[in-house]
Design a protein around this motif. Structure first.
Motif, PDB file in Angstrom:
ATOM      1  N   PRO A  24       0.834  -1.204   0.000  1.00 31.59           N
ATOM      2  CA  PRO A  24       0.000   0.000   0.000  1.00 31.59           C
ATOM      3  C   PRO A  24       0.871   1.257   0.000  1.00 31.59           C
ATOM      4  N   LEU A  25       0.322   2.316  -0.530  1.00 28.48           N
ATOM      5  CA  LEU A  25       1.060   3.575  -0.620  1.00 28.48           C
ATOM      6  C   LEU A  25       1.333   4.165   0.761  1.00 28.48           C
ATOM      7  N   TYR A  26       0.366   4.022   1.663  1.00 32.25           N
ATOM      8  CA  TYR A  26       0.499   4.574   3.018  1.00 32.25           C
ATOM      9  C   TYR A  26       0.214   3.487   4.043  1.00 32.25           C
ATOM     10  N   LEU A  27       0.766   3.647   5.221  1.00 36.03           N
ATOM     11  CA  LEU A  27       0.480   2.747   6.326  1.00 36.03           C
ATOM     12  C   LEU A  27      -0.717   3.317   7.086  1.00 36.03           C
ATOM     13  N   TRP A  28      -1.910   2.832   6.738  1.00 33.02           N
ATOM     14  CA  TRP A  28      -3.152   3.367   7.310  1.00 33.02           C
ATOM     15  C   TRP A  28      -3.468   2.760   8.662  1.00 33.02           C
ATOM     16  N   GLU A  29      -3.438   1.435   8.738  1.00 30.88           N
ATOM     17  CA  GLU A  29      -3.819   0.692   9.930  1.00 30.88           C
ATOM     18  C   GLU A  29      -5.131   1.220  10.506  1.00 30.88           C
ATOM     19  N   SER A  30      -5.175   1.575  11.779  1.00 25.75           N
ATOM     20  CA  SER A  30      -6.431   1.978  12.417  1.00 25.75           C
ATOM     21  C   SER A  30      -6.658   3.489  12.393  1.00 25.75           C
ATOM     22  N   PHE A  31      -5.811   4.239  11.704  1.00 26.21           N
ATOM     23  CA  PHE A  31      -5.944   5.699  11.718  1.00 26.21           C
ATOM     24  C   PHE A  31      -7.321   6.193  11.272  1.00 26.21           C
ATOM     25  N   PRO A  32      -7.890   5.729  10.156  1.00 24.44           N
ATOM     26  CA  PRO A  32      -9.203   6.247   9.759  1.00 24.44           C
ATOM     27  C   PRO A  32     -10.279   6.005  10.820  1.00 24.44           C
ATOM     28  N   ARG A  33     -10.279   4.837  11.420  1.00 25.96           N
ATOM     29  CA  ARG A  33     -11.287   4.539  12.450  1.00 25.96           C
ATOM     30  C   ARG A  33     -11.062   5.397  13.686  1.00 25.96           C
ATOM     31  N   GLN A  34      -9.803   5.552  14.057  1.00 26.33           N
ATOM     32  CA  GLN A  34      -9.478   6.365  15.229  1.00 26.33           C
ATOM     33  C   GLN A  34      -9.902   7.820  15.007  1.00 26.33           C
ATOM     34  N   GLN A  35      -9.649   8.322  13.819  1.00 23.96           N
ATOM     35  CA  GLN A  35     -10.017   9.695  13.505  1.00 23.96           C
ATOM     36  C   GLN A  35     -11.542   9.854  13.528  1.00 23.96           C
ATOM     37  N   TYR A  36     -12.245   8.895  12.972  1.00 21.91           N
ATOM     38  CA  TYR A  36     -13.704   8.933  12.979  1.00 21.91           C
ATOM     39  C   TYR A  36     -14.230   8.935  14.413  1.00 21.91           C
ATOM     40  N   ASP A  37     -13.689   8.050  15.238  1.00 23.31           N
ATOM     41  CA  ASP A  37     -14.134   7.982  16.629  1.00 23.31           C
ATOM     42  C   ASP A  37     -13.866   9.294  17.356  1.00 23.31           C
ATOM     43  N   ALA A  38     -12.706   9.891  17.101  1.00 18.80           N
ATOM     44  CA  ALA A  38     -12.370  11.155  17.756  1.00 18.80           C
ATOM     45  C   ALA A  38     -13.327  12.268  17.333  1.00 18.80           C
ATOM     46  N   LEU A  39     -13.669  12.300  16.066  1.00 25.58           N
ATOM     47  CA  LEU A  39     -14.576  13.340  15.577  1.00 25.58           C
ATOM     48  C   LEU A  39     -16.006  13.127  16.063  1.00 25.58           C
ATOM     49  N   GLN A  40     -16.349  11.899  16.409  1.00 23.82           N
ATOM     50  CA  GLN A  40     -17.673  11.602  16.961  1.00 23.82           C
ATOM     51  C   GLN A  40     -17.699  11.815  18.472  1.00 23.82           C
ATOM     52  N   ARG A  41     -16.582  12.177  19.046  1.00 22.52           N
ATOM     53  CA  ARG A  41     -16.435  12.408  20.477  1.00 22.52           C
ATOM     54  C   ARG A  41     -16.690  11.146  21.314  1.00 22.52           C
ATOM     55  N   GLY A  42     -16.646  10.002  20.672  1.00 23.77           N
ATOM     56  CA  GLY A  42     -16.874   8.770  21.402  1.00 23.77           C
ATOM     57  C   GLY A  42     -15.609   7.953  21.566  1.00 23.77           C
ATOM     58  N   GLY A  43     -14.525   8.460  21.042  1.00 24.40           N
ATOM     59  CA  GLY A  43     -13.282   7.698  21.081  1.00 24.40           C
ATOM     60  C   GLY A  43     -12.520   7.911  22.367  1.00 24.40           C
ATOM     61  N   ALA A  44     -11.304   7.483  22.359  1.00 23.78           N
ATOM     62  CA  ALA A  44     -10.432   7.612  23.527  1.00 23.78           C
ATOM     63  C   ALA A  44     -10.107   9.080  23.765  1.00 23.78           C
ATOM     64  N   GLY A  45      -9.567   9.359  24.922  1.00 26.51           N
ATOM     65  CA  GLY A  45      -9.159  10.714  25.261  1.00 26.51           C
ATOM     66  C   GLY A  45      -7.974  11.156  24.418  1.00 26.51           C
ATOM     67  N   ALA A  46      -7.668  12.438  24.498  1.00 29.97           N
ATOM     68  CA  ALA A  46      -6.599  13.010  23.676  1.00 29.97           C
ATOM     69  C   ALA A  46      -5.259  12.330  23.930  1.00 29.97           C
ATOM     70  N   GLN A  47      -4.932  12.082  25.180  1.00 28.77           N
ATOM     71  CA  GLN A  47      -3.637  11.467  25.496  1.00 28.77           C
ATOM     72  C   GLN A  47      -3.523  10.067  24.898  1.00 28.77           C
ATOM     73  N   GLU A  48      -4.607   9.293  24.971  1.00 25.21           N
ATOM     74  CA  GLU A  48      -4.586   7.940  24.415  1.00 25.21           C
ATOM     75  C   GLU A  48      -4.462   7.984  22.893  1.00 25.21           C
ATOM     76  N   GLN A  49      -5.172   8.935  22.277  1.00 23.69           N
ATOM     77  CA  GLN A  49      -5.090   9.072  20.823  1.00 23.69           C
ATOM     78  C   GLN A  49      -3.688   9.482  20.400  1.00 23.69           C
ATOM     79  N   ILE A  50      -3.106  10.408  21.136  1.00 19.13           N
ATOM     80  CA  ILE A  50      -1.745  10.855  20.821  1.00 19.13           C
ATOM     81  C   ILE A  50      -0.780   9.680  20.919  1.00 19.13           C
ATOM     82  N   ALA A  51      -0.903   8.898  21.978  1.00 21.87           N
ATOM     83  CA  ALA A  51      -0.016   7.743  22.152  1.00 21.87           C
ATOM     84  C   ALA A  51      -0.178   6.763  20.993  1.00 21.87           C
ATOM     85  N   ALA A  52      -1.423   6.513  20.582  1.00 25.18           N
ATOM     86  CA  ALA A  52      -1.668   5.577  19.478  1.00 25.18           C
ATOM     87  C   ALA A  52      -1.092   6.113  18.167  1.00 25.18           C
ATOM     88  N   LEU A  53      -1.267   7.400  17.909  1.00 21.39           N
ATOM     89  CA  LEU A  53      -0.744   7.980  16.664  1.00 21.39           C
ATOM     90  C   LEU A  53       0.778   8.027  16.674  1.00 21.39           C
TER      91      LEU A  53
END
Length: 124
Positions: A24-53
């Protein structure tokens, strides 16, 4: 004639099946889902998202893979949300460099980051 055509078709199918798939051109993995969850305000907190990214960035570098469009920008937004505007700026500049088509949006974010006290450039 029919036999040759059948043999040729089988050979092409066999060779196509053995071909190495393009990575694949880019290493996507779970980034699209994580971004969607963050924008829906239902995902993990900012610190957890930062650690995952940040883990995603390390993994991509280890695999010599490119980061997907928007990852740096999203990480910059998260950094800003926890009070780190300097890191947000660096990430947005990196996104702009990696994906020049993002420049208008990144410039807008940078302009907002600078606030009303920022000096505007005037044409010479």
């Amino acid at each position: 004639m029919r036999g040759r055509l059948l043999v040729a078709a089988c050979a092409v199918a066999l060779l196509a099946g053995c071909a190495k798939p393009r990575p694949p051109l880019y290493l996507w993995e779970s980034f699209p889902r994580q971004q969607y969850d963050a924008l829906q305000r239902g995902g993990a907190g900012a610190q957890e998202q930062i650690a995952a990214l940040e883990e995603h960035v390390v993994k991509a570098r280890a695999q010599n893979a490119a980061l997907p469009p928007g990852l740096r920008a999203h990480l910059g937004m998260l950094k800003l949300s926890i009070g780190d505007p300097g890191e947000a700026r660096q990430l947005w500049l990196a996104e702009k460099l990696a994906f020049p088509e993002s420049a208008p949006y990144m410039d807008q974010l940078l302009k907002r980051l600078d606030g009303p006290a920022a000096k505007t450039e005037k044409p010479a």
